[in-house]
Design an enzyme around this catalytic site. Structure first.
Site, PDB file in Angstrom:
ATOM      1  N   SER A 112      45.010  37.677  35.808  1.00  0.00           N
ATOM      2  CA  SER A 112      45.494  37.971  37.155  1.00  0.00           C
ATOM      3  C   SER A 112      46.580  39.035  37.218  1.00  0.00           C
ATOM      4  CB  SER A 112      45.946  36.668  37.789  1.00  0.00           C
ATOM      5  OG  SER A 112      46.221  36.864  39.135  1.00  0.00           O
ATOM      6  N   HIS A 113      47.777  38.637  37.650  1.00  0.00           N
ATOM      7  CA  HIS A 113      48.857  39.599  37.873  1.00  0.00           C
ATOM      8  C   HIS A 113      49.595  39.953  36.578  1.00  0.00           C
ATOM      9  CE1 HIS A 113      50.320  35.554  37.963  1.00  0.00           C
ATOM     10  NE2 HIS A 113      51.529  35.995  37.648  1.00  0.00           N
ATOM     11  N   ASP A 276      46.146  42.355  43.386  1.00  0.00           N
ATOM     12  CA  ASP A 276      46.531  42.156  41.988  1.00  0.00           C
ATOM     13  C   ASP A 276      45.366  42.393  41.016  1.00  0.00           C
ATOM     14  OD1 ASP A 276      45.070  39.861  42.605  1.00  0.00           O
ATOM     15  OD2 ASP A 276      46.236  38.609  41.252  1.00  0.00           O
ATOM     16  N   ASP A 278      43.080  40.611  39.522  1.00  0.00           N
ATOM     17  CA  ASP A 278      41.749  40.069  39.775  1.00  0.00           C
ATOM     18  C   ASP A 278      41.375  40.031  41.250  1.00  0.00           C
ATOM     19  OD1 ASP A 278      43.708  38.105  40.141  1.00  0.00           O
ATOM     20  OD2 ASP A 278      42.300  36.485  39.737  1.00  0.00           O
ATOM     21  N   ASP A 280      42.754  38.595  43.956  1.00  0.00           N
ATOM     22  CA  ASP A 280      42.926  37.457  44.857  1.00  0.00           C
ATOM     23  C   ASP A 280      44.271  37.464  45.585  1.00  0.00           C
ATOM     24  OD1 ASP A 280      44.346  36.808  42.585  1.00  0.00           O
ATOM     25  OD2 ASP A 280      43.399  34.845  42.281  1.00  0.00           O
ATOM     26  N   ARG A 281      45.191  38.301  45.159  1.00  0.00           N
ATOM     27  CA  ARG A 281      46.482  38.353  45.856  1.00  0.00           C
ATOM     28  C   ARG A 281      46.528  39.534  46.819  1.00  0.00           C
ATOM     29  NH1 ARG A 281      51.439  36.562  42.008  1.00  0.00           N
ATOM     30  NH2 ARG A 281      50.357  34.828  41.006  1.00  0.00           N
ATOM     31  N   LYS A 375      41.697  32.397  46.706  1.00  0.00           N
ATOM     32  CA  LYS A 375      42.444  33.275  47.575  1.00  0.00           C
ATOM     33  C   LYS A 375      41.802  34.651  47.506  1.00  0.00           C
ATOM     34  CE  LYS A 375      46.243  33.862  44.213  1.00  0.00           C
ATOM     35  NZ  LYS A 375      46.106  32.830  43.166  1.00  0.00           N
TER      36      LYS A 375
HETATM   37  C1  VG1 Z   1      51.487  31.542  40.030  1.00  0.00           C
HETATM   38  C2  VG1 Z   1      51.790  31.322  41.491  1.00  0.00           C
HETATM   39  C3  VG1 Z   1      50.739  30.424  42.112  1.00  0.00           C
HETATM   40  C4  VG1 Z   1      49.350  31.032  41.886  1.00  0.00           C
HETATM   41  C5  VG1 Z   1      49.138  31.272  40.408  1.00  0.00           C
HETATM   42  C6  VG1 Z   1      47.839  31.977  40.120  1.00  0.00           C
HETATM   43  O1  VG1 Z   1      51.543  30.311  39.337  1.00  0.00           O
HETATM   44  O2  VG1 Z   1      53.068  30.770  41.665  1.00  0.00           O
HETATM   45  O3  VG1 Z   1      51.017  30.257  43.476  1.00  0.00           O
HETATM   46  O4  VG1 Z   1      48.359  30.161  42.360  1.00  0.00           O
HETATM   47  O5  VG1 Z   1      50.181  32.092  39.890  1.00  0.00           O
HETATM   48  O6  VG1 Z   1      47.746  33.183  40.804  1.00  0.00           O
HETATM   49  P1  VG1 Z   1      52.814  29.839  38.477  1.00  0.00           P
HETATM   50  O7  VG1 Z   1      52.425  28.534  37.872  1.00  0.00           O
HETATM   51  O8  VG1 Z   1      53.082  30.933  37.510  1.00  0.00           O
HETATM   52  O9  VG1 Z   1      53.940  29.716  39.451  1.00  0.00           O
HETATM   53  V1  VG1 Z   1      46.831  34.433  40.186  1.00  0.00           V
HETATM   54  O10 VG1 Z   1      46.660  35.575  41.313  1.00  0.00           O
HETATM   55  O11 VG1 Z   1      47.867  34.832  38.896  1.00  0.00           O
HETATM   56  O12 VG1 Z   1      45.471  33.747  39.554  1.00  0.00           O
HETATM   57 CO    CO Z   2      45.256  36.868  40.837  1.00  0.00          CO
END
Ligand code: VG1
Ligand code: CO
Length: 542
Positions: A112-113, A276, A278, A280-281, A375
């Site tokens: 992801s990010h 981001d 992937d 979804d953000r 998302k």
């Molecule tokens: C973070 C965010 C959470 C989100 C998750 C995955 O998790 O706070 O809200 O669902 O990333 O997002 P954490 O446990 O690091 O707080 V993504 O776009 O990275 O799949």
């Molecule tokens: Co993501």
């Protein structure tokens, strides 16, 4: 052709908030990918002959992992594997493909990010047949299996050309390489009023979309530029790169600062957005205003019926616990249900499947609806464009009117990244230990009304998830939340979420950090952030 290979288990394959995320060299250890993928398959039943969807965000190691999964899916008896061309498939598009083609499930290769590259992060996540991230009961099972696994199955089939559209065979399994954008773009056209958005763009509305060299580039090119007629160059950084150009593909005020600065400059566009790794953000910025994800959820909820896919109204709204309460007040006014879930999209799946909610959101730049079970970054951007086009007002006017009507939730998240795990755990343990004694006491002149360690009782399947974040609630509705990240890959990340509700219209134009200054100081008084972490300020403020 099909071989059963002996293996030794790893003890660290525990899926976090969103799948298994580790540094690339960890995934490159012998059989690391194979063990985890076999553990996923072994946790499932009844997939023989069925379809699996596969894709990723294009980061380093994506293509290698895909070839391994092709050989393992063939050996384990899947009937068909559907792969996004070039190994590219955004997370929301994967969810859509699973649902639309009634697949058994899907595997998403993404961290992801998080940054990408040979020394950065990689990730593997399993999504179930509803298109959503596997719920905890499955991720727990995967972890249990991974700790004991002794063998995996793999087929000796040659590599599949991921760049060529069409169907081939891998052993007895059909492999279809498909266009990752087409079905998703069609879904977006079915939900939003593309004619009205196009007309607005023709009328001179200017926008910029930053794909951050990640997966949404091809989607933004097709949807914003081709289908909606925005000029060439509207989508920037649109080539997915294995290392995201050396940046964090994290759309927030730190990592998407260049885009933010452009929109804020006098000659800048009317609207800016970013997504981001992937896809979804989303981050949305209107001229002169940054829209917090919590406000974005509330405003989309309040204006949902302006988009054709939501004309009939919404069934309810869910938000993750640390997300501000702005959406709750909209739900109350609409007379629909609202739900507070733990962090992570997997907790929304049951509510969406049961028809209890239509919209969901997280403070971490995540917004989505029942159109998929993830998302969805571009979806949120299109929703905003649809609302702006339908109301004929700027994003800033829309947000300010919303605050005037509902009040404003000042909101910020402070992240302390790469803190030594022991120190972060000690902070949390100490905080837990004093929760019971906090209510009734005052910090910086603010009285604590309640304090707890958030536990979620899923109203659909009755499951309970405990220790989902520590909440300290003050009289008057302000609160501070503390939790440790479940997506980081080195040390621990402490997240501190700070929120204050301000009903007074004349006090809606304060600087967020100033408006929250007392609470920020109180958070340190309560949790001893500085002394425990050894840091005098957060690494990232959003
Ligand atoms: C973070 C965010 C959470 C989100 C998750 C995955 O998790 O706070 O809200 O669902 O990333 O997002 P954490 O446990 O690091 O707080 V993504 O776009 O990275 O799949
Ligand atoms: Co993501």
């Amino acid at each position: 052709m099909i071989r059963t290979v002996s293996t030794t288990p790893y003890q660290d394959q525990k899926p976090g908030t969103s799948g298994l995320r580790k540094k690339v060299p960890v995934f490159q250890q012998p059989n690391y990918v194979e063990n985890f993928v076999q553990s996923i398959f072994d946790s499932l039943e009844g997939y023989h002959g069925k379809t699996l969807v596969l894709g990723g965000d294009g980061r380093y190691y994506n293509r290698e992992a895909i070839q391994v999964i092709i050989r393992m899916a063939a050996a384990n008896g899947f009937g068909k594997l559907m792969i996004g061309q070039g190994g590219i498939l955004s997370t929301p598009a994967t969810s859509n493909m699973i649902r639309k083609y009634k697949a058994f499930g899907g595997i998403i290769l993404s961290a992801s990010h998080n940054a990408g590259g040979p020394h950065e992060d990689f990730g593997i996540k399993y999504n179930s047949e509803n298109g959503g991230p596997a719920p905890e009961k499955i991720t727990d099972r995967i972890f249990e299996i991974s700790k004991k696994i002794s063998q995996y199955k793999i087929a000796d089939v040659g590599p599949v050309d991921l760049d060529k559209l069409g169907t081939t065979m891998a052993g007895d399994m059909t492999v279809e390489v498909f266009d990752p954008v087409k079905d998703y773009a069609e879904l977006m056209e079915s939900l939003f009023d593309f004619d009205a958005i196009s007309a607005m763009i023709k009328g001179g509305f200017r926008m910029q979309f930053d794909a951050m060299h990640a997966v949404t580039g091809p989607y933004a090119k097709e949807i914003l530029e081709k289908r909606l007629g925005a000029p060439d160059g509207t989508a920037r950084n649109y080539h997915p790169l294995e290392d995201f150009g050396g940046h964090h593909p994290d759309p927030n005020l730190v990592h998407a600062k260049a885009l933010y600065d452009d929109v804020m400059s006098p000659s800048g566009p009317d609207f800016g957005a970013a997504s981001d790794g992937d896809g979804d953000r989303n981050m949305v910025v209107g001229k002169g205003i940054f829209i917090t994800p919590s406000d974005s959820l509330a405003i989309i909820a309040a204006n949902a019926t302006l988009a054709k896919g939501y004309k009939k109204g919404i069934a309810g709204v869910a938000r993750s616990m640390p997300t501000s309460g702005a959406a709750d007040r909209v739900a109350q006014k609409l007379g629909v249900g609202f739900y507070e879930t733990p962090t992570g999209w997997k907790f929304f799946g049951n509510l969406l499947d049961a028809g209890k909610v239509t919209l969901c959101g997280e403070e971490s730049f995540g917004t989505g609806s029942n159109h998929v079970r993830e998302k969805d970054g571009l979806w949120a951007v299109l929703f905003w464009l649809n609302i702006i086009a339908a109301r004929g007002e700027s994003a800033k006017q829309i947000v300010e009117k919303h605050w005037a009507e509902y009040g404003r939730n000042y909101y910020s998240r402070h992240d302390y990244e790469e803190v030594e795990s022991d120190r972060a755990n000690a902070l949390v343990a100490e905080l837990r230990g004093k929760l019971a004694s906090l209510p009734g006491t005052s910090v910086r002149g603010m009285k604590i009304a309640a304090a707890d360690d958030f536990a979620y009782h899923d109203p659909v399947d009755g499951s309970i998830s405990e220790h989902q974040g520590i909440r300290v609630m003050f009289e008057g509705g302000s609160r501070v939340v503390f939790r440790l990240s479940g997506t980081g890959t080195s040390g621990a990340t402490l997240r501190v979420y700070i929120e204050r509700y301000e009903p007074d219209k004349t006090r809606h134009d304060l600087d967020t950090q100033e408006a929250l200054a007392d609470l920020i100081a109180a958070a340190d008084d309560i949790a001893g952030i500085r002394s425990h972490t050894g840091r005098d300020k957060p690494s990232v403020i959003t």
